[in-house]
Structure formats: structure tokens, C-alpha cells
Design a protein around this motif. Structure first.
Motif: not given
Length: 122
Positions: A72-97
Motif C-alpha cells: 500500500i502506498g502512493r504512485m509518483e513519477f521520478c526522474k532517472t539519475p541520467d535524465d532519460k525520462g521519468p519512471y513510475l514508482t510506488v512509495w510504500a507506506d506498508l508492505i505485508a508478506v
């Protein structure tokens, strides 16, 4: 109402989490999960990048490739270190196995009711 791209994902870890340390000295983890949708005849697999920080990185340290997880978390576009463009990542608020096998057995209804009535402090 605040704006937030809230997401809940259930899938399988695609590779071993990479645990790293930031310049500020805090640990963070990155891994991907595969979420299967569609039907048996026409399955569709979607891949999501997950970033764990704070207390969620402790759970990320304990998961392995192939584990079933719920994130469970929030989606956010982040920039790559080499500025090849944004990518989508999920910043986790909760991880359950998600447990596998016989551990997932549920209590019988009468046992659950009895246990609930014994635990009630009123």
C-alpha cells in the motif's frame, strides 16, 4: 481534499530487493512486483517498481524473489539519475508478506466467536 495517488497492489516479488544507503545515511530498498490480471486464457502481467523507506525498509530486507506481498502506498513519477525520462514508482507506506500454505487456515466460526468474547474487556 488532499491530492494523492493511492495504490494497493498484491503480487509477487520479481527480484531480490536492493537495499542501499542514501547520502544522508538512511537505508532504502527497491524491488519490483508482478501483478497478474486478466484471465487464465489471456493472462496479463503488469510490473511495478516499489521503493521502501523508513520502517518499510525493514520489511523489504526480509522479502525474497517469488514472495507474495501486498503493498500500500502512493504512485509518483521520478526522474532517472541520467535524465532519460521519468519512471513510475510506488512509495510504500506498508508492505505485508502474504503467508503461503496451511498457515492461512481460518478459525471455525464458533471458535472465533468464543475467542472474541473472551478477549472483550467490557
Amino acid at each position: 481534499m488532499p491530492n494523492r495517488a493511492h495504490v494497493e497492489l498484491c503480487g509477487h516479488v520479481g527480484k531480490e530487493p536492493e537495499i542501499k544507503r542514501s547520502n544522508s545515511g538512511k537505508d532504502y530498498g527497491k524491488f519490483s512486483i508482478a501483478v497478474n490480471t486478466g484471465s487464465k486464457e489471456k493472462p496479463v502481467t503488469s510490473w511495478y517498481n516499489v521503493t521502501a523507506t523508513g520502517y518499510t525498509v525493514e520489511t523489504a530486507k526480509q522479502i525474497h524473489k517469488g514472495d507474495a506481498v501486498s503493498v500500500i502506498g502512493r504512485m509518483e513519477f521520478c526522474k532517472t539519475p541520467d535524465d532519460k525520462g521519468p519512471y513510475l514508482t510506488v512509495w510504500a507506506d506498508l508492505i505485508a508478506v502474504v503467508p503461503r500454505g496451511p498457515q492461512r487456515e481460518m478459525a471455525q466460526p464458533e471458535q472465533a466467536t468464543e475467542a472474541a468474547s473472551n478477549d472483550c474487556p467490557f
